[in-house]
Design a protein around this motif. Structure first.
Motif, PDB file in Angstrom:
ATOM      1  N   LEU A 130      19.001  -6.900   3.172  1.00  0.00           N
ATOM      2  CA  LEU A 130      17.839  -7.640   2.694  1.00  0.00           C
ATOM      3  C   LEU A 130      16.962  -8.080   3.865  1.00  0.00           C
ATOM      4  CD1 LEU A 130      19.540  -9.956   0.041  1.00  0.00           C
ATOM      5  CD2 LEU A 130      18.395  -7.760  -0.346  1.00  0.00           C
ATOM      6  N   VAL A 131      15.659  -8.037   3.646  1.00  0.00           N
ATOM      7  CA  VAL A 131      14.685  -8.638   4.551  1.00  0.00           C
ATOM      8  C   VAL A 131      14.060  -9.802   3.800  1.00  0.00           C
ATOM      9  CG1 VAL A 131      12.559  -8.299   5.859  1.00  0.00           C
ATOM     10  CG2 VAL A 131      14.227  -6.448   5.707  1.00  0.00           C
ATOM     11  N   ARG A 132      14.103 -10.984   4.393  1.00  0.00           N
ATOM     12  CA  ARG A 132      13.634 -12.181   3.703  1.00  0.00           C
ATOM     13  C   ARG A 132      12.533 -12.872   4.507  1.00  0.00           C
ATOM     14  NH1 ARG A 132      19.406 -12.427   3.226  1.00  0.00           N
ATOM     15  NH2 ARG A 132      20.115 -12.451   1.065  1.00  0.00           N
ATOM     16  N   LEU A 179      16.568  -3.161   1.011  1.00  0.00           N
ATOM     17  CA  LEU A 179      16.484  -1.849   1.635  1.00  0.00           C
ATOM     18  C   LEU A 179      17.576  -0.943   1.075  1.00  0.00           C
ATOM     19  CD1 LEU A 179      15.987  -3.002   5.341  1.00  0.00           C
ATOM     20  CD2 LEU A 179      14.227  -2.194   3.756  1.00  0.00           C
ATOM     21  N   PRO A 180      17.235   0.306   0.692  1.00  0.00           N
ATOM     22  CA  PRO A 180      18.255   1.210   0.148  1.00  0.00           C
ATOM     23  C   PRO A 180      19.219   1.715   1.209  1.00  0.00           C
ATOM     24  CG  PRO A 180      16.153   2.340   0.355  1.00  0.00           C
ATOM     25  CD  PRO A 180      15.892   0.899   0.663  1.00  0.00           C
ATOM     26  N   SER A 181      18.791   1.737   2.479  1.00  0.00           N
ATOM     27  CA  SER A 181      19.664   2.148   3.579  1.00  0.00           C
ATOM     28  C   SER A 181      19.268   1.311   4.791  1.00  0.00           C
ATOM     29  CB  SER A 181      19.518   3.651   3.849  1.00  0.00           C
ATOM     30  OG  SER A 181      18.178   3.975   4.176  1.00  0.00           O
ATOM     31  N   THR A 182      19.220   1.896   5.965  1.00  0.00           N
ATOM     32  CA  THR A 182      18.778   1.152   7.134  1.00  0.00           C
ATOM     33  C   THR A 182      17.292   1.399   7.371  1.00  0.00           C
ATOM     34  OG1 THR A 182      19.344   2.919   8.683  1.00  0.00           O
ATOM     35  CG2 THR A 182      21.056   1.298   8.184  1.00  0.00           C
ATOM     36  N   ALA A 183      16.692   0.547   8.184  1.00  0.00           N
ATOM     37  CA  ALA A 183      15.264   0.652   8.479  1.00  0.00           C
ATOM     38  C   ALA A 183      15.007   0.053   9.856  1.00  0.00           C
ATOM     39  CB  ALA A 183      14.436  -0.066   7.415  1.00  0.00           C
ATOM     40  N   VAL A 184      13.827   0.354  10.388  1.00  0.00           N
ATOM     41  CA  VAL A 184      13.378  -0.256  11.635  1.00  0.00           C
ATOM     42  C   VAL A 184      12.319  -1.290  11.308  1.00  0.00           C
ATOM     43  CG1 VAL A 184      12.099   0.149  13.776  1.00  0.00           C
ATOM     44  CG2 VAL A 184      13.954   1.673  13.128  1.00  0.00           C
ATOM     45  N   LEU A 185      12.445  -2.465  11.904  1.00  0.00           N
ATOM     46  CA  LEU A 185      11.502  -3.554  11.691  1.00  0.00           C
ATOM     47  C   LEU A 185      10.555  -3.648  12.884  1.00  0.00           C
ATOM     48  CD1 LEU A 185      10.843  -6.244  10.012  1.00  0.00           C
ATOM     49  CD2 LEU A 185      12.207  -7.367  11.776  1.00  0.00           C
ATOM     50  N   GLU A 186       9.267  -3.656  12.612  1.00  0.00           N
ATOM     51  CA  GLU A 186       8.251  -3.820  13.656  1.00  0.00           C
ATOM     52  C   GLU A 186       7.409  -5.038  13.301  1.00  0.00           C
ATOM     53  OE1 GLU A 186       5.682  -2.629  16.983  1.00  0.00           O
ATOM     54  OE2 GLU A 186       7.638  -1.891  16.356  1.00  0.00           O
ATOM     55  N   VAL A 187       7.307  -5.985  14.231  1.00  0.00           N
ATOM     56  CA  VAL A 187       6.532  -7.196  14.008  1.00  0.00           C
ATOM     57  C   VAL A 187       5.098  -6.970  14.466  1.00  0.00           C
ATOM     58  CG1 VAL A 187       6.234  -9.585  14.745  1.00  0.00           C
ATOM     59  CG2 VAL A 187       8.509  -8.741  14.149  1.00  0.00           C
ATOM     60  N   LEU A 222       8.045  -2.018   7.940  1.00  0.00           N
ATOM     61  CA  LEU A 222       9.399  -1.545   7.651  1.00  0.00           C
ATOM     62  C   LEU A 222       9.374  -0.027   7.537  1.00  0.00           C
ATOM     63  CD1 LEU A 222      10.727  -4.091   4.987  1.00  0.00           C
ATOM     64  CD2 LEU A 222      11.504  -3.820   7.347  1.00  0.00           C
ATOM     65  N   VAL A 223      10.103   0.652   8.424  1.00  0.00           N
ATOM     66  CA  VAL A 223      10.191   2.116   8.409  1.00  0.00           C
ATOM     67  C   VAL A 223      11.612   2.491   8.019  1.00  0.00           C
ATOM     68  CG1 VAL A 223       9.833   4.248   9.687  1.00  0.00           C
ATOM     69  CG2 VAL A 223       8.492   2.211  10.270  1.00  0.00           C
ATOM     70  N   GLN A 224      11.791   3.035   6.810  1.00  0.00           N
ATOM     71  CA  GLN A 224      13.114   3.417   6.334  1.00  0.00           C
ATOM     72  C   GLN A 224      13.547   4.741   6.957  1.00  0.00           C
ATOM     73  OE1 GLN A 224      12.401   1.360   1.932  1.00  0.00           O
ATOM     74  NE2 GLN A 224      13.186   3.443   2.051  1.00  0.00           N
ATOM     75  N   ASP A 225      14.835   5.034   6.848  1.00  0.00           N
ATOM     76  CA  ASP A 225      15.377   6.268   7.420  1.00  0.00           C
ATOM     77  C   ASP A 225      14.749   7.519   6.831  1.00  0.00           C
ATOM     78  OD1 ASP A 225      16.990   4.806   9.037  1.00  0.00           O
ATOM     79  OD2 ASP A 225      18.777   4.987   7.797  1.00  0.00           O
ATOM     80  N   GLY A 277      11.657   7.803   6.147  1.00  0.00           N
ATOM     81  CA  GLY A 277      10.263   7.849   6.554  1.00  0.00           C
ATOM     82  C   GLY A 277       9.336   6.978   5.734  1.00  0.00           C
ATOM     83  N   LEU A 278       9.793   6.469   4.594  1.00  0.00           N
ATOM     84  CA  LEU A 278       8.947   5.584   3.795  1.00  0.00           C
ATOM     85  C   LEU A 278       8.616   4.340   4.617  1.00  0.00           C
ATOM     86  CD1 LEU A 278       7.576   4.843   1.109  1.00  0.00           C
ATOM     87  CD2 LEU A 278       9.723   3.739   0.425  1.00  0.00           C
ATOM     88  N   THR A 279       7.339   4.040   4.735  1.00  0.00           N
ATOM     89  CA  THR A 279       6.873   2.955   5.599  1.00  0.00           C
ATOM     90  C   THR A 279       6.008   2.002   4.791  1.00  0.00           C
ATOM     91  OG1 THR A 279       6.878   4.463   7.482  1.00  0.00           O
ATOM     92  CG2 THR A 279       5.627   2.419   7.722  1.00  0.00           C
ATOM     93  N   ARG A 280       6.317   0.709   4.896  1.00  0.00           N
ATOM     94  CA  ARG A 280       5.553  -0.314   4.188  1.00  0.00           C
ATOM     95  C   ARG A 280       5.082  -1.380   5.156  1.00  0.00           C
ATOM     96  NH1 ARG A 280       9.968  -1.835  -0.194  1.00  0.00           N
ATOM     97  NH2 ARG A 280      11.284  -1.091   1.499  1.00  0.00           N
ATOM     98  N   LEU A 281       3.847  -1.814   4.972  1.00  0.00           N
ATOM     99  CA  LEU A 281       3.279  -2.892   5.767  1.00  0.00           C
ATOM    100  C   LEU A 281       3.217  -4.126   4.876  1.00  0.00           C
ATOM    101  CD1 LEU A 281       2.034  -3.501   8.561  1.00  0.00           C
ATOM    102  CD2 LEU A 281      -0.195  -3.036   7.540  1.00  0.00           C
ATOM    103  N   LEU A 282       4.005  -5.167   5.234  1.00  0.00           N
ATOM    104  CA  LEU A 282       4.142  -6.355   4.397  1.00  0.00           C
ATOM    105  C   LEU A 282       3.498  -7.563   5.048  1.00  0.00           C
ATOM    106  CD1 LEU A 282       7.942  -6.030   3.504  1.00  0.00           C
ATOM    107  CD2 LEU A 282       6.002  -5.029   2.290  1.00  0.00           C
ATOM    108  N   ASP A 283       2.889  -8.406   4.227  1.00  0.00           N
ATOM    109  CA  ASP A 283       2.413  -9.704   4.686  1.00  0.00           C
ATOM    110  C   ASP A 283       3.633 -10.591   4.914  1.00  0.00           C
ATOM    111  OD1 ASP A 283       1.421 -12.449   4.736  1.00  0.00           O
ATOM    112  OD2 ASP A 283      -0.468 -11.642   3.970  1.00  0.00           O
TER     113      ASP A 283
END
Length: 364
Positions: A147-149, A164-172, A182-185, A187-193
């Motif tokens: 989880l990312v909270r 997250l369904p698996s692992t991901a990379v977090l970029e601030v 959030l870049v998932q393994d 390749g799905l990438t989401r930009l969150l507020d």
């Protein structure tokens, strides 16, 4: 003179470095950990933190010789990291393999404990996010799972949650609004507020060795290092839409990316170079840059890199900065300095086994 001439040659005739001024800092034990945090709000400056369990002392970087503004008790830990989320200090305790054990939030002004969470909590501008790091003795980095909270820095309460369904990379991506990539393994990438978890952009990036420095976000752009059919490449993307803007080939092998004053600074075994994240155009190159290593510590994408290398005499250490205007040797440090960390715009090192010294570097 030989040292100065050698330093000039490394930069292709740049101005000779001068002796750096220094501020003598606090006495420390051999087991103490040095950390930098800040800058603060309301015009106050960054802090130099000295963790020497059972005590954490906070010093003003601009006057490290003065008594610390505050000193508090902390639990024992094998390692530490610190960041500032607005006027809240996020102090993370780590175990023997560098995994986060817990994060305690403290007032930057008084050191008072505000809340504690059993996770790694990242500062995202004046917001914060809590994550579970992927267990790895080699490099915990930004790889996360579970989880990312979103966290309220004032109370420690959870504002939003993403699974997250698996692992991901977090970029601030600090700024206004503060955002998290959030870049998932897959390749799905989401930009969150970071404040409310709203998705501002979404796309899919190609397969890559996602890690602590890859991808690298600079301003309104994202730069990714990834393999291609003929080798490897750097590709620039727009944010938040993640539409590709440019691609340039690079040699296979280790290539480290870092933001440096609005550019992307890349280092490999052949040297260093800086690219414009909007176009991929190379702004400067530095063949001797491969011999320098980057100083650790919290900094903004608008800051220059601070670099060190052993001087020609084999005893002293040279300091350089690398930013928008290219690399510049700043001067030599005394012989015997160790354990250097960024502290605001300065460089804090152990000049002896029992004392810290701060060298203010100012503008690059």
């Amino acid at each position: 003179m030989a040292l100065l001439l050698a330093a000039c040659a490394l930069l292709g005739g740049a101005a000779a470095p001068v002796r750096l001024s220094a501020w003598v800092g606090p006495p420390v034990s051999g087991d103490a950990t040095l950390l930098g945090a800040g800058p603060l709000l309301l015009g106050a400056g960054p802090l130099l933190l000295v963790v020497d369990p059972p005590t954490l002392s906070a010093y003003d970087v601009a006057a490290p010789h003065r008594a610390p503004p505050w000193r508090v008790a902390v639990p024992p830990a094998a390692g530490w990291s610190a960041e500032a989320a607005g006027d809240v200090l996020l102090l993370t305790e780590r175990d023997q393999v560098r995994q986060a054990v817990a994060t305690t939030a403290r007032s930057m002004r008084t050191g008072a404990a505000l809340w504690r969470r059993p996770e790694r909590v990242y500062a995202v501008g004046e917001a914060a996010v809590a994550v579970s790091e992927v267990r790895s003795a080699a490099e915990p980095g930004r790889r996360v799972e579970g989880l990312v909270r979103g966290v309220d820095p004032a109370t420690g309460g959870t504002r939003w949650t993403v699974r997250l369904p698996s692992t991901a990379v977090l970029e601030v991506l600090p700024g206004r609004p503060a955002r998290v990539l959030l870049v998932q393994d897959d390749g799905l990438t989401r930009l969150l507020d970071a404040r409310d978890g709203t998705v501002h952009g979404q796309g899919r990036l190609p397969p890559a060795d996602y890690g602590p420095d890859n991808p690298q976000a600079v301003g309104a752009y994202l730069v990714l290092r990834h393999p291609t059919a003929t080798g490897a490449a750097l590709t620039g993307y727009d944010l938040p839409g993640l539409a590709p803007r440019w691609e340039v080939p690079v040699q296979r092998g280790e290539l480290t990316l870092r933001a440096c004053q609005g550019l992307v600074c890349a280092q490999d075994e052949h040297g260093r170079r800086a690219l414009d994240p909007a176009s991929g155009v190379i702004r400067w190159t530095w063949p001797a840059g491969a011999r320098w290593h980057t100083v650790a510590g919290t900094r903004a994408a608008t800051d220059a890199l601070v670099l060190l290398r052993t001087a020609a005499d084999g005893r002293r250490t040279l300091v350089a900065t690398a930013g928008r205007d290219g690399p510049r040797v700043r001067g030599p440090l005394p012989a015997g300095v160790t354990d250097c960390r960024r502290a605001g715009s300065g460089l804090a090192c152990r000049e002896s086994a029992s004392r810290v010294t701060v060298w203010p570097l100012g503008a690059p």
